[in-house]
Design a protein around this motif. Structure first.
Motif, mmCIF file in Angstrom:
data_model
loop_
_atom_site.group_PDB
_atom_site.id
_atom_site.type_symbol
_atom_site.label_atom_id
_atom_site.label_comp_id
_atom_site.label_asym_id
_atom_site.label_seq_id
_atom_site.Cartn_x
_atom_site.Cartn_y
_atom_site.Cartn_z
ATOM 1 N N THR A 132 -19.365 3.029 -26.077
ATOM 2 C CA THR A 132 -18.590 4.155 -25.905
ATOM 3 C C THR A 132 -17.834 4.578 -27.270
ATOM 4 O O THR A 132 -17.525 5.868 -27.506
ATOM 5 C CB THR A 132 -17.465 4.170 -24.761
ATOM 6 O OG1 THR A 132 -18.126 3.564 -23.586
ATOM 7 C CG2 THR A 132 -16.600 5.359 -24.538
ATOM 8 N N CYS A 178 -26.199 4.637 -20.589
ATOM 9 C CA CYS A 178 -26.784 4.860 -19.418
ATOM 10 C C CYS A 178 -27.476 3.769 -18.889
ATOM 11 O O CYS A 178 -27.472 3.417 -17.759
ATOM 12 C CB CYS A 178 -27.799 6.050 -19.804
ATOM 13 S SG CYS A 178 -26.965 7.490 -20.208
ATOM 14 N N SER A 230 -21.336 6.980 -12.674
ATOM 15 C CA SER A 230 -21.216 7.270 -13.884
ATOM 16 C C SER A 230 -22.625 7.034 -14.939
ATOM 17 O O SER A 230 -22.680 7.859 -15.624
ATOM 18 C CB SER A 230 -20.642 5.666 -14.557
ATOM 19 O OG SER A 230 -19.361 5.510 -14.047
ATOM 20 N N THR A 264 -25.481 6.364 -26.569
ATOM 21 C CA THR A 264 -25.267 6.997 -25.179
ATOM 22 C C THR A 264 -26.276 6.186 -24.309
ATOM 23 O O THR A 264 -26.155 6.317 -23.093
ATOM 24 C CB THR A 264 -25.546 8.425 -25.531
ATOM 25 O OG1 THR A 264 -24.539 8.975 -26.499
ATOM 26 C CG2 THR A 264 -25.426 9.168 -24.278
ATOM 27 N N THR A 304 -23.127 10.261 -17.505
ATOM 28 C CA THR A 304 -23.567 10.061 -18.772
ATOM 29 C C THR A 304 -24.853 10.693 -19.110
ATOM 30 O O THR A 304 -24.986 11.188 -20.178
ATOM 31 C CB THR A 304 -23.619 8.452 -19.022
ATOM 32 O OG1 THR A 304 -22.258 7.954 -18.388
ATOM 33 C CG2 THR A 304 -23.649 8.303 -20.436
#
Length: 427
Positions: free
Chosen positions: A222, A239, A250, A235, A254
């Motif tokens: 993050t 995921c 979430s 990123t 994302t």
């Protein structure tokens, strides 16, 4: 000195139960004896004529094992001094001669631990309400200056040893050390440290990823998303972490954030397509992609996905129009050509199904066959273009081309594609 060491080591053999059974006077005497080893270690270490400090290290290692020394700040301060020396010794060797890499990083982390332990004791008010900054003054700046070697150590364990547990420990220690009261003011004022936080956060995230420690992947990845170089990969890691934790909310959030931030990366759309396919919810996907069109009307893949949704709904005219728009936006979007060709083939198949009641000898049936061939001919350029863009994807383009060549009587081309299929074991 040897006699003193022997006596002190013998005293260290006493158990905690023995201490509990001592009188106050006996305990005071035992504590004094235990403390003597710390003092002797310090004296041995500070002797200018002694280059080899291993004797001091042996003494302090024994002293640290004694419960009567554990609450004395000097135990840990002397240990920090000695381990700092051995760290510097190995570090200096690393530039000019063989050195013990594992020992060097162990000395480094233990030096930090001992200095921080001494500081914790000194920062706790004593009976008179007083505290001490001795450990901070002696070690804070040097710890701050050498912290980068924790990253260096983590990289060593990650790349050279594939020891992801140890690599994560060192990477994590870098950030935990930076937050310690001893040096937090130094790190907060250090612009280089602050600048490197995102990229350095990627390292523990990657180690945690290899360990499938998904919570720690999220913790550090993050932060790493702020780095231009690794932000997109970080990123994707987040995921995957949410996916493995089965946190669908979430995970979707994302994915959508990634799609907005990295519109040229197909990873996010691929995951979303698979999710909505399994969920059999094309409406939600279509609504989302329409929002994406408003955000980025020039992104070809948006129209490709809208075409895909229409194709799944068997609205082939709408699908073809969307795929054509996608190709106009990106002439190299190979899947748009492939799916557009499929849609025309589906139309050809549906058309003939609608004529199934005709006599195959009738003129109407023969006219229908001609019209079907025209549809196949219409689909042919799209598969040909797909083959041009994806020559190695024989498993995708061979069967549609075989069907078309057969239907429109292109025997030479049919023989060529079937030869390729035989080479691939498809026939």
């Amino acid at each position: 000195m040897k006699k003193l060491i022997f006596v002190l080591i013998a005293a260290l053999g006493m158990s905690c139960t023995s201490y509990a059974q001592m009188t106050e006077k006996e305990l005071k005497k035992a504590t004094k004896t235990a403390n003597k080893m710390v003092k002797e270690a310090k004296n041995e270490f500070e002797r200018d004529d002694v280059q080899d400090k291993r004797g001091a290290k042996r003494l302090i290692d024994q002293a640290m094992k004694n419960d009567l020394n554990k609450d004395w700040d000097q135990t840990w301060l002397v240990a920090a001094d000695i381990y700092q020396h051995f760290y510097y010794q190995e570090n200096t060797k690393s530039y000019t001669q063989p050195y013990d890499t594992v020992a060097m990083f162990n000395y480094l982390t233990q030096w930090y631990q001992f200095a921080m332990k001494a500081d914790a004791i000194q920062q706790t008010p004593n009976a008179k309400g007083k505290t001490s900054d001795e450990a901070r003054k002696k070690h804070a700046k040097e710890i701050h200056r050498t912290m980068g070697d924790l990253i260096r150590g983590g990289i060593f364990y990650f790349n050279d040893r594939q020891d992801y547990v140890k690599a994560y420990e060192l990477f994590d220690s870098y950030f935990e050390t930076a937050k310690h009261p001893m040096i937090v003011d130094l790190t907060e004022a250090d612009t280089n440290f602050q600048k490197n936080v995102p990229i350095y956060s990627y390292y523990p995230a990657l180690a945690a990823y290899n360990l499938e420690n998904w919570e720690n992947v999220i913790k550090y990845a993050t932060v790493a998303t702020a780095d231009e170089e690794v932000g997109e990969t970080a990123t994707e890691m987040i995921c995957d972490a949410y996916g493995n934790l089965q946190d669908t909310i979430s995970w979707l959030e994302t994915l959508k954030q990634g799609l907005v931030k990295y519109p040229t990366v197909q990873y996010y759309y691929g995951k979303l397509l698979n999710y909505y396919n399994l969920k059999n919810d094309m409406t939600e996907l279509e609504n989302f992609v329409n929002e994406m069109v408003e955000i980025d009307p020039e992104k070809a893949y948006n129209y490709y996905v809208l075409g895909y949704v229409a194709q799944q709904n068997k609205d082939y005219d709408k699908a073809i129009a969307q795929y054509q728009t996608a190709i106009e936006k990106d002439e190299n979007l190979s899947d748009a050509y492939f799916n557009l060709g499929l849609c025309i083939m589906f139309q050809a198949s549906d058309f003939m199904d609608s004529k199934s009641n005709l006599d195959y000898r009738s003129k109407a049936y023969k006219d229908a066959v001609k019209e079907q061939k025209e549809l196949y001919k219409k689909a042919l350029p799209y598969f040909t273009k797909y083959r041009e863009l994806e020559p190695s994807a024989t498993d995708k383009w061979a069967i549609p081309l075989q069907t078309i060549y057969y239907q429109v009587d292109m025997s030479k081309e049919l023989n060529e594609v079937e030869a390729r299929m035989k080479e691939k074991g498809m026939l």
